[in-house]
Design an enzyme around this catalytic site. Structure first.
Site, short mmCIF file in Angstrom:
data_model
loop_
_atom_site.label_atom_id
_atom_site.label_comp_id
_atom_site.label_asym_id
_atom_site.label_seq_id
_atom_site.Cartn_x
_atom_site.Cartn_y
_atom_site.Cartn_z
CG ASN A 100 22.01 34.89 33.38
OD1 ASN A 100 20.94 34.44 32.97
ND2 ASN A 100 22.77 35.70 32.67
CE1 TYR A 146 26.55 50.08 41.79
CE2 TYR A 146 25.82 51.65 43.44
CZ TYR A 146 26.55 50.53 43.09
OH TYR A 146 27.29 49.89 44.04
#
Ligand code: UDP
Length: 329
Positions: A100, A146
Site C-alpha cells: 500500500n 517477522y
C-alpha cells in the site's frame, strides 16, 4: 516545505524519527494503529504545528492528501514476544502494508524508506554479517513471520525501484535500544532493566552464550537520516558492531545498576540466533557513519528513562490485549 509520512510513528524508532525529521525542518504526518505503539511517545509534540497524527492500519488502503517528499515505513511489531502474539498482523504489515505504501509513494513521487532488519540473516552462518549474505532463515518457525515479512518487504521495495523507478532506501537495522522502548516488550534490555528495578532475577535464555550487538537509538537515527539523504538503493546494515554474549551482558547491566540479583536460566526460544554482529563497512564508506555511543553510556541513558517512569509502570505485566478487534476501548 519537505513533508514526510512516518508509519509506526508512535513506536520506539518511529517516534525518534519523527523528532529527527521535525528537527530537520520537515512537516511530519505520523501514522500508527497503536497495536504496539504508544501515543505517549508523541505527547511532547501536542503543540507542534508541523506534526499531525493519524490513527490508521496501513494494511488497509492508505490515503494522504497533499504532497509527500518521503515515506518512512517503520510500522511493525518488532519484539519476538509481540510477533509471536500477533503473527498474522506482523506478516500483513510487512507485506500488504508495504505494498500500500509503495503505491502511495509512486503516486506522490516520494522517496521510500523501509525498516528492514538483521533478522533477514536469520541464524547467520556468516559472521559478522555483511549485506551480501543471503541469510539462514526458517520460514515456517515462530520467528519466520517477522523474518519473511521483512524479506518480502525488501523484495517488494526493490521491485518498485527496478520496475517503477521509485527512489527507495533499505535500512537493515540491528538490535537497537534506548528511551521509549516498552518496559514489558520482552526484549532483553528492557527485560533486564525491569527485572532489576523490581528486584527480580535476570532471565537469561539458554546458556546465554548467544551474542548480540546493541546500538543506541541516537546513533541509529543518525544513520537512518544519512541513508535517507543518500542516493543508495541497496540494503545498508545499521548497527553497533560491539558484540557481547547475553550472559556477559546480564553481568554488565547488574554492575551498572549496582544490582546483586541472581541470574535465572530459562529455555531458549525456538530459532533464537546464536550470534549477531553487523559488518558496517558499507555504512561507513557510503554515509561516513559509525556509532558514537559506548554501550555503557547508552545504557545509562536508557536506565534513567525507565527509572523516570512511574513505578506502577515497572510492575505492569502487559497492558495490551493484542486483540485487534478490541483495540478501540
Ligand atoms: N533474552 C534473554 N532474556 C530475556 C530476553 C531475551 O536471555 O529476558 C535473549 C534472547 O534469547 C536473545 C537475546 O536476549 O538471545 C536478544 O533478545 P531480544 O528479544 O532482545 O531480541 P532478538 O535479537 O532475539 O530479536
Amino acid at each position: 516545505m519537505k513533508r514526510a509520512l512516518i508509519t509506526g510513528a508512535a513506536g520506539f524508532l518511529g517516534s525518534h524519527l519523527v523528532d529527527r525529521l521535525l528537527a530537520e525542518g520537515y512537516q511530519v504526518i505520523g501514522m500508527d494503529n497503536l497495536i504496539t505503539g504508544d501515543l505517549r511517545n508523541l505527547d511532547h509534540l501536542k503543540s507542534e504545528p508541523r506534526f499531525s497524527f493519524v490513527e490508521h492500519d496501513v494494511t488497509e488502503y492508505v490515503s494522504v492528501s497533499g504532497p509527500l517528499s518521503c515515506i518512512l515505513h517503520f510500522a511493525s511489531p518488532a519484539s519476538p514476544i509481540d510477533y509471536l502474539k500477533i503473527p498474522i498482523q506482523t506478516l500483513k504489515v510487512g507485506s500488504l502494508g508495504t505494498h500500500n505504501l509503495l503505491g502511495l509513494a509512486k503516486d506522490k513521487q516520494a522517496r521510500f524508506m523501509i525498516a528492514s532488519t538483521s533478522e533477514v540473516y536469520g541464524d547467520p552462518l556468516v559472521h559478522p554479517q555483511d549485506e551480501s549474505y543471503f541469510g539462514n532463515v526458517n520460514a515456517i518457525g515462530p520467528r519466520g513471520v517477522y523474518d519473511e515479512a521483512k524479506r518480502f518487504q525488501e523484495s517488494m521495495t526493490m521491485a518498485y525501484h527496478r520496475f517503477h523507478g521509485l527512489d527507495t532506501r533499505i535500512a537493515r537495522i540491528f538490535n537497537t535500544y534506548g528511551p521509549r522502548m516498552r518496559l514489558n516488550d520482552g526484549r532483553v534490555i528492557p527485560a533486564f532493566i525491569g527485572q532489576i528495578l523490581r528486584s527480580e532475577p535476570l532471565t537469561v535464555f539458554g546458556d546465554g552464550k548467544q551474542t548480540r550487538s546493541f546500538c543506541y537509538v541516537d546513533d541509529l537515527v543518525e544513520g537512518l537520516y544519512r541513508l535517507l539523504r543518500s542516493d543508495y538503493h541497496l540494503p545498508v546494515n545499521l548497527g553497533n558492531p560491539d558484540e557481547i554474549s547475553i550472559v556477559d551482558f546480564a553481568t554488565e547491566i547488574k554492575e551498572i545498576m549496582g544490582s546483586e540479583q541472581p541470574i535465572a536460566f530459562k529455555e531458549l526460544p525456538t530459532d533464537d540466533p546464536t550470534q549477531r554482529q553487523p559488518d558496517i563497512t558499507k555504512a561507513k564508506e557510503l554515509l561516513g557513519w559509525s556509532p558514537q555511543f559506548e554501550r555503557k553510556e547508552g545504557l545509562r541513558k536508557t536506565i534513567e528513562y525507565f527509572k523516570s517512569l512511574a513505578p506502577e509502570e515497572w510492575y505492569k505485566k502487559e497492558h495490551r490485549t493484542f486483540n485487534h478487534q478490541n483495540k478501540k476501548k
